[in-house]
Design a protein around this motif. Sequence first.
Motif, PDB file in Angstrom:
ATOM      1  N   ALA A   1       0.900  -0.985  -0.005  1.00 51.76           N
ATOM      2  CA  ALA A   1       0.287   0.222   0.092  1.00 51.76           C
ATOM      3  C   ALA A   1       0.609   1.014  -0.303  1.00 51.76           C
ATOM      4  O   ALA A   1       1.772   1.865   0.662  1.00 51.76           O
ATOM      5  N   GLY A   2       1.108   1.838  -1.024  1.00 53.03           N
ATOM      6  CA  GLY A   2       1.415   2.977  -1.299  1.00 53.03           C
ATOM      7  C   GLY A   2       3.441   3.023  -1.627  1.00 53.03           C
ATOM      8  O   GLY A   2       4.098   4.219  -1.967  1.00 53.03           O
ATOM      9  N   ALA A   3       3.586   1.829  -2.276  1.00 53.69           N
ATOM     10  CA  ALA A   3       4.879   1.886  -2.406  1.00 53.69           C
ATOM     11  C   ALA A   3       5.522   1.119  -3.320  1.00 53.69           C
ATOM     12  O   ALA A   3       4.370  -0.451  -2.943  1.00 53.69           O
TER      13      ALA A   3
ATOM     14  N   THR B   1      13.701   1.959  -3.375  1.00 53.07           N
ATOM     15  CA  THR B   1      12.030   2.516  -3.602  1.00 53.07           C
ATOM     16  C   THR B   1      12.284   2.450  -5.956  1.00 53.07           C
ATOM     17  O   THR B   1      13.514   3.020  -6.093  1.00 53.07           O
TER      18      THR B   1
ATOM     19  N   PRO C   1       4.549   5.079  -9.817  1.00 53.16           N
ATOM     20  CA  PRO C   1       3.082   5.620  -8.765  1.00 53.16           C
ATOM     21  C   PRO C   1       1.664   4.366  -9.540  1.00 53.16           C
ATOM     22  O   PRO C   1       0.765   4.297  -8.924  1.00 53.16           O
TER      23      PRO C   1
ATOM     24  N   VAL D   1       1.627   1.077  -8.535  1.00 47.10           N
ATOM     25  CA  VAL D   1       0.865   0.894  -7.201  1.00 47.10           C
ATOM     26  C   VAL D   1      -0.408   1.406  -6.996  1.00 47.10           C
ATOM     27  O   VAL D   1      -1.172   0.353  -6.181  1.00 47.10           O
ATOM     28  N   ARG D   2      -1.181   2.131  -7.850  1.00 48.76           N
ATOM     29  CA  ARG D   2      -2.352   2.736  -7.836  1.00 48.76           C
ATOM     30  C   ARG D   2      -3.455   1.689  -8.389  1.00 48.76           C
ATOM     31  O   ARG D   2      -3.608   1.172  -7.397  1.00 48.76           O
TER      32      ARG D   2
ATOM     33  N   SER E   1      -3.382  -1.774  -6.219  1.00 52.29           N
ATOM     34  CA  SER E   1      -4.046  -0.895  -4.681  1.00 52.29           C
ATOM     35  C   SER E   1      -5.192  -0.840  -4.874  1.00 52.29           C
ATOM     36  O   SER E   1      -5.893  -1.198  -3.975  1.00 52.29           O
TER      37      SER E   1
END
Length: 247
Positions: A54-56, A103, A107, A110-111, A114
């Motif tokens: 979540a988020g990364a 990292t 994005p 991840v989006r 998720s």
Amino acid sequence: MYPARLPTFDRLSAPAAVDHLVRWFWIPQWDIQPGRTSRQHVIAYPACNLVVEAGAAELSGPTTRASHRDLAGTGWAVGALLRPAAVPHFTADPAALRDTSVTVDAPELVRQVSATMPHRHRSAVDAFAAWLAAVTAPPSADALLANAMTELIDADPDIRTVEDVATRLSVSVRTLQRLAVRYVGLPPLAMVRRRRLQEAAARLRTDPTVTLADVAADLGYSDHAHLAKEFRSVLGLTLSTYRREVS
């Protein structure tokens, strides 16, 4: 290393479009009681993993020893066990990522992942695969040869040495070493040894009657002491201790 301690865990095959990039996708989910943690010990495959939480997103490099992660609270992850052909897209030097992670600026990946988690695992994998297919170039001949190298090491229990791999692929040992540096980040001999240690651990977990000497002989070790030394140096515990803990 200790399957009974796993949280909910799902392994899904890679869609055909990214089969040359991903060996499989793996999805753990956990819900740990407040104030408690669950330590997960792993003998990782000699490969890189691209992992979304979540988020990364992060890229984990190949490992040289057993590792662990402490889970707490509620969470999930969607990971891709990368084949060698995928690695150059994310790093030019996988050896620099040994036993660590970085990292990844992704994005949109991840989006999309998720948006489907934690309940729609296949949808998450499909979204992950579609992103990979869109951002990676077609594999080179060397990349596909590196894939063949890892597949042979992982799948054939008769492979005991780097020379065995070279002979089966009709290439030189030097070529294998070059491919391993570029696409894996570990020497080919380390890959062979990791597979044998994984098999040894599996035998100890699943067959309580097998002797340690038989495990060593079946996996091509010169003797029990050789297996015991390598097991302890990589996993940090003795064969007998591991057998006692898993039983």
